[in-house]
Design a protein around this motif. Structure first.
Motif, short mmCIF file in Angstrom:
data_model
loop_
_atom_site.label_atom_id
_atom_site.label_comp_id
_atom_site.label_asym_id
_atom_site.label_seq_id
_atom_site.Cartn_x
_atom_site.Cartn_y
_atom_site.Cartn_z
N GLU A 37 -1.82 -0.32 -6.60
CA GLU A 37 -3.03 0.31 -6.06
C GLU A 37 -3.65 -0.55 -4.97
N MET A 38 -3.60 -1.84 -5.18
CA MET A 38 -4.16 -2.82 -4.24
C MET A 38 -3.45 -2.71 -2.88
N THR A 39 -2.15 -2.64 -2.92
CA THR A 39 -1.38 -2.58 -1.66
C THR A 39 -1.53 -1.23 -0.97
N VAL A 40 -1.63 -0.16 -1.77
CA VAL A 40 -1.83 1.18 -1.20
C VAL A 40 -3.14 1.24 -0.43
N ARG A 41 -4.15 0.52 -0.91
CA ARG A 41 -5.48 0.54 -0.29
C ARG A 41 -5.60 -0.46 0.86
N GLY A 42 -4.46 -1.07 1.22
CA GLY A 42 -4.45 -1.95 2.38
C GLY A 42 -4.96 -3.36 2.11
N LEU A 43 -5.13 -3.71 0.85
CA LEU A 43 -5.56 -5.08 0.51
C LEU A 43 -4.32 -5.96 0.42
N GLU A 44 -4.36 -7.10 1.06
CA GLU A 44 -3.19 -7.98 1.10
C GLU A 44 -3.20 -8.96 -0.07
#
Length: 552
Positions: A96-103
């Motif tokens: 979910e973190m990566t889908v939301r653009g958080l690195e």
């Protein structure tokens, strides 16, 4: 004012209990400190450290949940799931973190890898490795170390004893600044997989060594029985400790060199309880049980407090010596043995059984709190030896009803009971159940016990059919059990056929030849008896005094 309160809250968060967490939460909200990033993070992290994630999930949602842009907050939740479970939630949150653009950063990956290890998701971990290489975080010490641990743990989980440490070795090489602990761990991993050559190469390359390094390398040579090199390292070691001496004791134990082990034991400047246990274990393994008992007495005299394993060693010695008086003395020293590890109660019960006190043994068995499979196996066999075969089988069924996972030794003990109690039908039922329960065919020992059961009950013909139907070649013990049945029926023709099978195995066991000679002698066939003895001599087989492989 807020700075002082903030420091207090951060201090109390390190030590607070779960029931105090909500009080601190109330203070944080009242003082509007929930807007302070460090307080928010520390509070959330502390909320994940009490074994569950329910309260932490509530706090995370209050902080914005998936809409929260703070990487540290996401890392805290992933860390919590990696430690407490459900582990899959750590992976879901990472996705979910990566889908939301958080690195993800160097704090994220170690926790995700930990979750992969807990679920044995080796493929997912490898995919993560590729991602990390692209992101450049592999150079971070925490990430490199985490991947190193990941590859090692997955190899261990798969029991690949002959497998390769290639991936772990590559990760180790890629870690820039290595700690002594990391060097030691890699040397230990090579040792555990039997790769002494690479372990020694790493040992020689290591810039700084501590006592653990030297002890690990000595232990590595011990495992491959290279005593000479282990002794060389021992002499070169700058500062030896009690672990070093005990490790070398283990080396001598591996090659059965009891005298040298005892000499080293006496030279030890300091001995701890592990050293005493090691020496007693060496004596027990070589059958020197009286020496174990004497050493235990000296241990007490010198003021060393025995632990659970000390009592297991000395009770095993009493059991093998059939020394009930000493066994009772050791029992009196145990105190509240129920609080010790299960094997203490099991060994105590076995000691009484071996010394003829089966009722006392069974009473102690009942008192063992968390009985394991080994406890049941020992008691089943003990009851059978004392002529209580039906009680043994009842215990076998009781064990099943309690949901304990049976192993091959459980079935051996149950078949042994059937053999000694003449319970043929029950034995056949148990034998047929082996493959269904264990997911593999009965082993040679099970066949041997089943053949013995049938032969003892004048069903030698069925025993022959069972042996003939075996998928693997029968071993000498199975032929010996079948020969015993031929002895009971005076079946010389079958006995001689079995002898020929035994000779084909090129076994040095003398029992089958002696038994054939006895069969001929019991029928007055003296010339044939002499021929059987001569056949044994022609094949270089010598009667071993006091030794028999027959099931008794």
């Amino acid at each position: 004012m807020h700075n002082g309160l903030e420091r207090k809250i951060l201090f109390y968060l390190q030590k607070c209990l779960y029931n105090q967490l909500k009080q601190i939460h109330a203070v944080i909200i009242t003082a509007s400190l929930d807007r302070t990033p460090l307080v928010r993070l520390k509070f959330l992290r502390r909320g994940t450290e009490f074994g569950g994630m329910g309260y932490a999930e509530l706090v995370f949602n209050q902080m914005g949940g998936f809409s929260n842009p703070e990487i540290a907050i996401w890392n805290a939740m992933i860390r919590g799931y990696a430690y407490n479970g459900p582990y899959v939630n750590a992976l879901k949150l990472f996705g979910e973190m990566t889908v939301r653009g958080l690195e993800p950063n160097n704090f994220t990956y170690p926790y995700v890898l930990s979750a992969c290890c807990s679920m044995d998701l080796y493929d997912v971990g490898q995919q993560l490795h590729s991602r990390v290489i692209k992101s450049g975080f592999l150079v971070a010490f925490s990430v490199g170390t985490a991947f190193f641990e990941f590859y090692v743990r997955n190899l261990e989980a798969r029991m690949k004893k002959n497998g390769s440490l290639k991936e772990a070795s590559m990760m180790f090489d890629e870690i820039g600044e290595k700690t002594i602990e990391l060097w030691n761990k890699m040397i230990g991993n090579y040792s555990r997989f039997g790769d002494v050559t690479n372990a020694r190469q790493l040992f020689d390359e290591m810039p700084n060594k501590d006592a653990v390094t030297w002890n690990t390398m000595i232990s590595a040579y011990s495992k491959v029985c290279d005593i000479a090199t282990a002794e060389d390292l021992f002499r070169l070691m700058p500062e030896k400790n009690v672990v070093t001496y005990t490790t070398l004791l283990g080396c001598y134990a591996n090659v059965g060199n009891v005298e040298t082990a005892r000499a080293l034991f006496e030279q030890m400047p300091v001995k701890n309880v592990v050293s005493w246990n090691c020496m007693m274990s060496i004596y027990n393994n070589k059958g020197y049980h009286q020496q174990t008992l004497d050493l235990f007495s000296r241990m007490l005299f010198e003021g060393v407090k025995p632990d659970s394993y000390s009592f297991v060693a000395v009770l095993s010695a009493c059991s093998n010596l059939n020394n009930l008086e000493s066994g009772r003395w050791v029992h009196s020293l145990l105190g509240n043995w129920h609080k010790m590890v299960v094997i203490v109660g099991t060994t105590l019960s076995e000691m009484y059984a071996n010394c003829g006190e089966i009722d006392q043994a069974f009473t102690l068995f009942i008192k063992i709190g968390q009985k394991d499979v080994f406890s049941y196996n020992v008691m089943i066999k003990s009851l059978a030896i004392h002529g209580r075969a039906e009680d043994a089988i009842k215990l076998f069924h009781s064990m099943r009803s309690r949901g304990l996972k049976l192993n091959e030794h459980t079935f051996s003990s149950a078949l042994f009971a059937c053999s000694h109690g003449g319970l043929v039908e029950k034995g056949q039922e148990i034998f047929k159940d082996i493959e269904k329960t264990l997911n593999f065919a009965p082993k040679a020992e099970h066949y041997c016990l089943m053949v013995d059961l049938l032969c003892r009950n004048d069903r030698t013909h069925e025993a022959k059919s069972l042996v003939k139907a075996m998928d693997t070649e029968p071993d000498i013990a199975i032929w010996g059990a079948l020969l015993q049945g031929c002895h009971g029926r005076g079946d010389v023709k079958s006995a001689e056929s079995i002898i020929n099978k035994a000779i084909e195995l090129q076994s040095d066991e003398s029992g089958v030849h002696v038994l054939l000679a006895n069969i001929h002698a019991s029928m007055g066939q003296w010339s044939d008896a002499c021929r059987a003895r001569k056949q044994m001599e022609d094949h270089g087989i010598v009667k071993k005094r006091g030794r028999s492989y027959f099931v008794s």
